[in-house]
Scaffold this motif. Structure first.
Motif, PDB file in Angstrom:
ATOM      1  N   LYS A 250       0.831  -1.212   0.000  1.00 56.71           N
ATOM      2  CA  LYS A 250       0.000   0.000   0.000  1.00 56.71           C
ATOM      3  C   LYS A 250       0.863   1.260   0.000  1.00 56.71           C
ATOM      4  N   ARG A 251       1.896   1.278   0.816  1.00 52.06           N
ATOM      5  CA  ARG A 251       2.757   2.470   0.864  1.00 52.06           C
ATOM      6  C   ARG A 251       3.518   2.657  -0.445  1.00 52.06           C
ATOM      7  N   GLU A 252       3.921   1.561  -1.058  1.00 53.78           N
ATOM      8  CA  GLU A 252       4.607   1.641  -2.352  1.00 53.78           C
ATOM      9  C   GLU A 252       3.695   2.263  -3.408  1.00 53.78           C
ATOM     10  N   GLN A 253       2.397   2.027  -3.285  1.00 54.36           N
ATOM     11  CA  GLN A 253       1.411   2.572  -4.216  1.00 54.36           C
ATOM     12  C   GLN A 253       0.904   3.952  -3.781  1.00 54.36           C
ATOM     13  N   GLY A 254       1.438   4.472  -2.666  1.00 54.99           N
ATOM     14  CA  GLY A 254       1.034   5.789  -2.187  1.00 54.99           C
ATOM     15  C   GLY A 254      -0.267   5.804  -1.406  1.00 54.99           C
ATOM     16  N   VAL A 255      -0.733   4.637  -0.996  1.00 58.23           N
ATOM     17  CA  VAL A 255      -1.985   4.541  -0.241  1.00 58.23           C
ATOM     18  C   VAL A 255      -1.695   4.856   1.227  1.00 58.23           C
ATOM     19  N   PRO A 256      -2.499   5.727   1.854  1.00 59.43           N
ATOM     20  CA  PRO A 256      -2.275   6.069   3.261  1.00 59.43           C
ATOM     21  C   PRO A 256      -2.468   4.874   4.193  1.00 59.43           C
ATOM     22  N   VAL A 257      -1.528   4.701   5.099  1.00 53.44           N
ATOM     23  CA  VAL A 257      -1.595   3.644   6.114  1.00 53.44           C
ATOM     24  C   VAL A 257      -1.173   4.252   7.441  1.00 53.44           C
ATOM     25  N   LYS A 258      -1.960   3.988   8.460  1.00 53.19           N
ATOM     26  CA  LYS A 258      -1.607   4.365   9.826  1.00 53.19           C
ATOM     27  C   LYS A 258      -1.603   3.112  10.674  1.00 53.19           C
ATOM     28  N   VAL A 259      -0.754   3.119  11.709  1.00 54.04           N
ATOM     29  CA  VAL A 259      -0.638   1.959  12.593  1.00 54.04           C
ATOM     30  C   VAL A 259      -0.836   2.417  14.027  1.00 54.04           C
ATOM     31  N   VAL A 260      -1.620   1.649  14.767  1.00 55.41           N
ATOM     32  CA  VAL A 260      -1.887   1.933  16.173  1.00 55.41           C
ATOM     33  C   VAL A 260      -1.448   0.735  17.002  1.00 55.41           C
ATOM     34  N   PHE A 261      -0.589   0.983  17.982  1.00 52.52           N
ATOM     35  CA  PHE A 261      -0.177  -0.051  18.926  1.00 52.52           C
ATOM     36  C   PHE A 261      -0.988   0.138  20.197  1.00 52.52           C
ATOM     37  N   VAL A 262      -1.709  -0.878  20.592  1.00 53.50           N
ATOM     38  CA  VAL A 262      -2.578  -0.749  21.752  1.00 53.50           C
ATOM     39  C   VAL A 262      -1.779  -0.806  23.045  1.00 53.50           C
ATOM     40  N   THR A 263      -0.864  -1.765  23.171  1.00 55.16           N
ATOM     41  CA  THR A 263      -0.102  -1.875  24.415  1.00 55.16           C
ATOM     42  C   THR A 263       1.338  -1.420  24.218  1.00 55.16           C
ATOM     43  N   ASP A 264       2.047  -1.297  25.327  1.00 52.21           N
ATOM     44  CA  ASP A 264       3.430  -0.821  25.284  1.00 52.21           C
ATOM     45  C   ASP A 264       4.445  -1.909  24.952  1.00 52.21           C
ATOM     46  N   GLY A 265       4.042  -3.180  24.944  1.00 54.47           N
ATOM     47  CA  GLY A 265       4.953  -4.277  24.619  1.00 54.47           C
ATOM     48  C   GLY A 265       5.922  -4.632  25.716  1.00 54.47           C
ATOM     49  N   GLY A 266       5.738  -4.095  26.893  1.00 60.38           N
ATOM     50  CA  GLY A 266       6.693  -4.281  27.970  1.00 60.38           C
ATOM     51  C   GLY A 266       6.724  -5.660  28.596  1.00 60.38           C
ATOM     52  N   ALA A 267       5.757  -6.500  28.321  1.00 63.15           N
ATOM     53  CA  ALA A 267       5.723  -7.834  28.933  1.00 63.15           C
ATOM     54  C   ALA A 267       6.369  -8.905  28.062  1.00 63.15           C
TER      55      ALA A 267
END
Length: 160
Positions: A73-90
């Motif tokens: 998608k990014r190669e084609q210029g399509v907008p992508v957003k990413v959301v991380f819910v947790t901090d990954g600390g465990a």
């Protein structure tokens, strides 16, 4: 599914009987399963130009689960957003040589680097920083706040 067809796909043909005896029965089964998945079960992915909002429980899940589609998608210029819910600390809780805070910072930086390689700008990456492994123990107020944060992201980006 005929075994002969799969053997043909393996480019071995039924005439090569020695091949049948050079593997254990389990290895033979695994090869057949692999080729069935590759040639019969796999389907072409229909690509759309629609924007995407990817929700990942914690860092690395976005790449493991959606890395290919993010890059495409990014190669084609399509907008992508990413959301991380947790901090990954465990993720390495049993590893005593590094603190939880260090793990969180390392994983955050790794996520930013990986997504940058895939073409996602750091402004399109959001960290909700909920306690990794603790979502089920959130209070009602914390749950409502998390839902509101997600709703704000959805309204702001309005993905297709």
């Amino acid at each position: 599914m005929k075994i002969g067809y799969l053997l043909h796909r393996l480019r071995l043909g039924l005439h090569n009987k020695w091949w049948l005896f050079s593997y254990s029965w389990r290895e033979f089964q695994l090869k057949l399963q692999f080729y069935w998945l590759m040639y019969q079960s796999s389907k072409r992915l229909d690509f759309s130009q629609k924007s995407a909002l990817i929700f990942a429980p914690h860092q690395d899940d976005e790449v493991l689960g959606c890395g290919g589609i993010i890059a495409l998608k990014r190669e084609q210029g399509v907008p992508v957003k990413v959301v991380f819910v947790t901090d990954g600390g465990a993720s390495h809780a049993d590893y005593s040589k590094i603190t939880r805070e260090e793990i969180i910072q390392i994983r955050r930086q790794e996520a930013l680097t990986a997504l940058n390689i895939l073409g996602v700008n750091s402004t399109d990456i959001h960290f909700l920083d909920k306690h990794d492994g603790g979502l089920r123990w959130m209070t009602q107020a914390e749950r409502e706040q998390t839902i509101e944060e997600i709703a704000l992201l959805l309204r702001a980006f309005n993905p297709n």
